[in-house]
Design a protein around this motif. Sequence first.
Motif, PDB file in Angstrom:
ATOM      1  N   VAL A 127      23.468  22.085  40.285  1.00  0.00           N
ATOM      2  CA  VAL A 127      24.841  22.596  40.376  1.00  0.00           C
ATOM      3  C   VAL A 127      25.775  21.747  39.510  1.00  0.00           C
ATOM      4  O   VAL A 127      26.602  22.274  38.759  1.00  0.00           O
ATOM      5  CB  VAL A 127      25.315  22.616  41.834  1.00  0.00           C
ATOM      6  N   SER A 128      25.658  20.435  39.615  1.00  0.00           N
ATOM      7  CA  SER A 128      26.500  19.550  38.807  1.00  0.00           C
ATOM      8  C   SER A 128      26.213  19.707  37.327  1.00  0.00           C
ATOM      9  O   SER A 128      27.135  19.707  36.498  1.00  0.00           O
ATOM     10  CB  SER A 128      26.292  18.095  39.237  1.00  0.00           C
ATOM     11  N   ALA A 129      24.938  19.842  36.970  1.00  0.00           N
ATOM     12  CA  ALA A 129      24.583  20.006  35.558  1.00  0.00           C
ATOM     13  C   ALA A 129      25.131  21.315  35.008  1.00  0.00           C
ATOM     14  O   ALA A 129      25.579  21.376  33.857  1.00  0.00           O
ATOM     15  CB  ALA A 129      23.066  19.956  35.397  1.00  0.00           C
ATOM     16  N   GLY A 130      25.116  22.375  35.817  1.00  0.00           N
ATOM     17  CA  GLY A 130      25.691  23.633  35.377  1.00  0.00           C
ATOM     18  C   GLY A 130      27.177  23.526  35.135  1.00  0.00           C
ATOM     19  O   GLY A 130      27.707  24.060  34.148  1.00  0.00           O
ATOM     20  N   ALA A 131      27.879  22.826  36.030  1.00  0.00           N
ATOM     21  CA  ALA A 131      29.322  22.641  35.848  1.00  0.00           C
ATOM     22  C   ALA A 131      29.610  21.809  34.605  1.00  0.00           C
ATOM     23  O   ALA A 131      30.523  22.126  33.825  1.00  0.00           O
ATOM     24  CB  ALA A 131      29.911  21.976  37.091  1.00  0.00           C
ATOM     25  N   ALA A 132      28.840  20.744  34.392  1.00  0.00           N
ATOM     26  CA  ALA A 132      29.063  19.896  33.222  1.00  0.00           C
ATOM     27  C   ALA A 132      28.763  20.644  31.927  1.00  0.00           C
ATOM     28  O   ALA A 132      29.473  20.491  30.928  1.00  0.00           O
ATOM     29  CB  ALA A 132      28.179  18.645  33.326  1.00  0.00           C
ATOM     30  N   PHE A 133      27.714  21.453  31.923  1.00  0.00           N
ATOM     31  CA  PHE A 133      27.380  22.236  30.732  1.00  0.00           C
ATOM     32  C   PHE A 133      28.505  23.215  30.388  1.00  0.00           C
ATOM     33  O   PHE A 133      28.923  23.333  29.226  1.00  0.00           O
ATOM     34  CB  PHE A 133      26.075  22.993  30.963  1.00  0.00           C
ATOM     35  N   PHE A 190      17.473  19.273  33.409  1.00  0.00           N
ATOM     36  CA  PHE A 190      17.020  18.753  32.123  1.00  0.00           C
ATOM     37  C   PHE A 190      17.246  19.756  30.994  1.00  0.00           C
ATOM     38  O   PHE A 190      17.611  19.383  29.879  1.00  0.00           O
ATOM     39  CB  PHE A 190      15.541  18.366  32.198  1.00  0.00           C
ATOM     40  N   MET A 191      17.037  21.036  31.294  1.00  0.00           N
ATOM     41  CA  MET A 191      17.260  22.052  30.271  1.00  0.00           C
ATOM     42  C   MET A 191      18.723  22.088  29.857  1.00  0.00           C
ATOM     43  O   MET A 191      19.059  22.105  28.659  1.00  0.00           O
ATOM     44  CB  MET A 191      16.829  23.416  30.794  1.00  0.00           C
ATOM     45  N   LEU A 192      19.636  22.091  30.841  1.00  0.00           N
ATOM     46  CA  LEU A 192      21.061  22.134  30.532  1.00  0.00           C
ATOM     47  C   LEU A 192      21.503  20.870  29.806  1.00  0.00           C
ATOM     48  O   LEU A 192      22.333  20.927  28.884  1.00  0.00           O
ATOM     49  CB  LEU A 192      21.862  22.324  31.813  1.00  0.00           C
ATOM     50  N   GLU A 193      20.975  19.735  30.215  1.00  0.00           N
ATOM     51  CA  GLU A 193      21.338  18.496  29.533  1.00  0.00           C
ATOM     52  C   GLU A 193      20.863  18.497  28.089  1.00  0.00           C
ATOM     53  O   GLU A 193      21.555  17.986  27.196  1.00  0.00           O
ATOM     54  CB  GLU A 193      20.766  17.298  30.283  1.00  0.00           C
ATOM     55  N   VAL A 285      36.434  16.117  36.934  1.00  0.00           N
ATOM     56  CA  VAL A 285      37.180  14.869  36.797  1.00  0.00           C
ATOM     57  C   VAL A 285      36.304  13.625  36.844  1.00  0.00           C
ATOM     58  O   VAL A 285      36.734  12.552  36.395  1.00  0.00           O
ATOM     59  CB  VAL A 285      38.266  14.763  37.886  1.00  0.00           C
ATOM     60  N   ALA A 286      35.090  13.722  37.363  1.00  0.00           N
ATOM     61  CA  ALA A 286      34.252  12.526  37.505  1.00  0.00           C
ATOM     62  C   ALA A 286      32.898  12.646  36.832  1.00  0.00           C
ATOM     63  O   ALA A 286      32.172  11.650  36.746  1.00  0.00           O
ATOM     64  CB  ALA A 286      34.044  12.197  38.988  1.00  0.00           C
ATOM     65  N   GLY A 287      32.530  13.824  36.346  1.00  0.00           N
ATOM     66  CA  GLY A 287      31.216  13.990  35.759  1.00  0.00           C
ATOM     67  C   GLY A 287      30.149  14.215  36.822  1.00  0.00           C
ATOM     68  O   GLY A 287      30.417  14.100  38.026  1.00  0.00           O
ATOM     69  N   PRO A 288      28.928  14.529  36.411  1.00  0.00           N
ATOM     70  CA  PRO A 288      27.860  14.790  37.389  1.00  0.00           C
ATOM     71  C   PRO A 288      27.336  13.501  38.015  1.00  0.00           C
ATOM     72  O   PRO A 288      26.764  12.650  37.341  1.00  0.00           O
ATOM     73  CB  PRO A 288      26.779  15.472  36.528  1.00  0.00           C
ATOM     74  N   ILE A 289      27.559  13.341  39.305  1.00  0.00           N
ATOM     75  CA  ILE A 289      27.092  12.173  40.055  1.00  0.00           C
ATOM     76  C   ILE A 289      26.098  12.663  41.095  1.00  0.00           C
ATOM     77  O   ILE A 289      26.411  13.534  41.903  1.00  0.00           O
ATOM     78  CB  ILE A 289      28.272  11.448  40.730  1.00  0.00           C
ATOM     79  N   VAL A 290      24.904  12.103  41.075  1.00  0.00           N
ATOM     80  CA  VAL A 290      23.830  12.595  41.943  1.00  0.00           C
ATOM     81  C   VAL A 290      23.666  11.705  43.163  1.00  0.00           C
ATOM     82  O   VAL A 290      24.147  10.572  43.201  1.00  0.00           O
ATOM     83  CB  VAL A 290      22.494  12.668  41.163  1.00  0.00           C
ATOM     84  N   PHE A 291      22.993  12.267  44.161  1.00  0.00           N
ATOM     85  CA  PHE A 291      22.515  11.597  45.369  1.00  0.00           C
ATOM     86  C   PHE A 291      23.583  11.327  46.423  1.00  0.00           C
ATOM     87  O   PHE A 291      23.232  11.030  47.569  1.00  0.00           O
ATOM     88  CB  PHE A 291      21.799  10.275  45.043  1.00  0.00           C
TER      89      PHE A 291
END
Length: 365
Positions: A127-133, A190-193, A285-291
């Motif tokens: 979800v975070s990677a999709g938003a960042a992409f 990984f694909m989106l990144e 505002v903060a980028g993708p942060i995991v965990f």
Amino acid sequence: MSEERRAAVPVAAPGASPDAPHPGGLERSGPTGGSRAPRPLLLAAALCLLVLLCLLSIAVGSRQIPLDQVLGALTGPHDTQVGRIVWDVRVPRTLLGVLAGSALGLAGAVMQALTRNPLADPGLLGVSAGAAFALMLAVGVMGMTSLYGYVWFAFAGALAASVVVYAVGGLGRGGQTPVKLALAGIAVTFMLESVTRGVSLVDPQVLNRYRYWASGSLAGQETTTILQVTPFLAGGAVLAVSLAPALNNLALGDDVAAALGRRLRRVRMLGALSVMLLTGAAVAVAGPIVFIGLVVPHAVRAFSGPDQRWLLPLTALLAPCLLLAADIAGRVVARPQEIDVGIVAAFLGAPFFIALIRRRRLAEL
């Protein structure tokens, strides 16, 4: 639910309120029979811990400033050098940590409750990677600079990535399982990144922004930007907390929840909307942060039990505690440089993720 847990849950009494916690599950003691700490006391302790970490975040940084000067800057004029550091750098950074941490924690808790998947987390499920992409496309390709312009792309990217991950995770025998969804989320991430990295190499300015989004950081945002994104975060948080009774019913299974009067499609759509708002705004505002959304709900559940009416508020208070602690550690261990909070959070959360993967009973919550 597994067959053992389903058999252990008594059938709801006829005419029971759909908002009431289900019998024998949400209000009972831990698995060993010991009593849990009083939940109001847990809320008060979590709030005190959050206040303490906010003060530490303002007092401690990559540049050492005596505590008396920090306190003087908080209560005195803002036009001094220390005052500018405190009010223009550390206070916005702390405020962003509180908002982003609460958003990511709530998003993870809602995802786990909706899917009964103990590995659900905005960072792990793509979800975070999709938003960042989507943000990189809006900022780098379309040239958007206003938050009110590109934040909608973050919402759309978060939603699209969620749909793809759940579609891919449901393929094959056995349908969706926690591990399959986690693997699908990692693959989509990984694909989106990779695509985002390829787009960023075309333009150096986009590359600089990509470095920020890729690692996750609380630094560099102005107070005005944080205030602009606050209504989206507040709306997602209010929506998530309001769904707590319905999420309690979903823990009993779809059939029982429907029998208690819940409209399952509506509950899932509202839950997805809250996750989209919380994750998209936090990533903006903060980028993708995991965990953060994985670790904190599990830790809270161990102390407060699975009742979402208590789990969600406690998560909203304790998730920013973890994020602020990681940010403080990143500023201190590499002085005078800094380690982005996303890297520290991944370092802290990865062992927890591995421990969850190795558990025997991982089919569902």
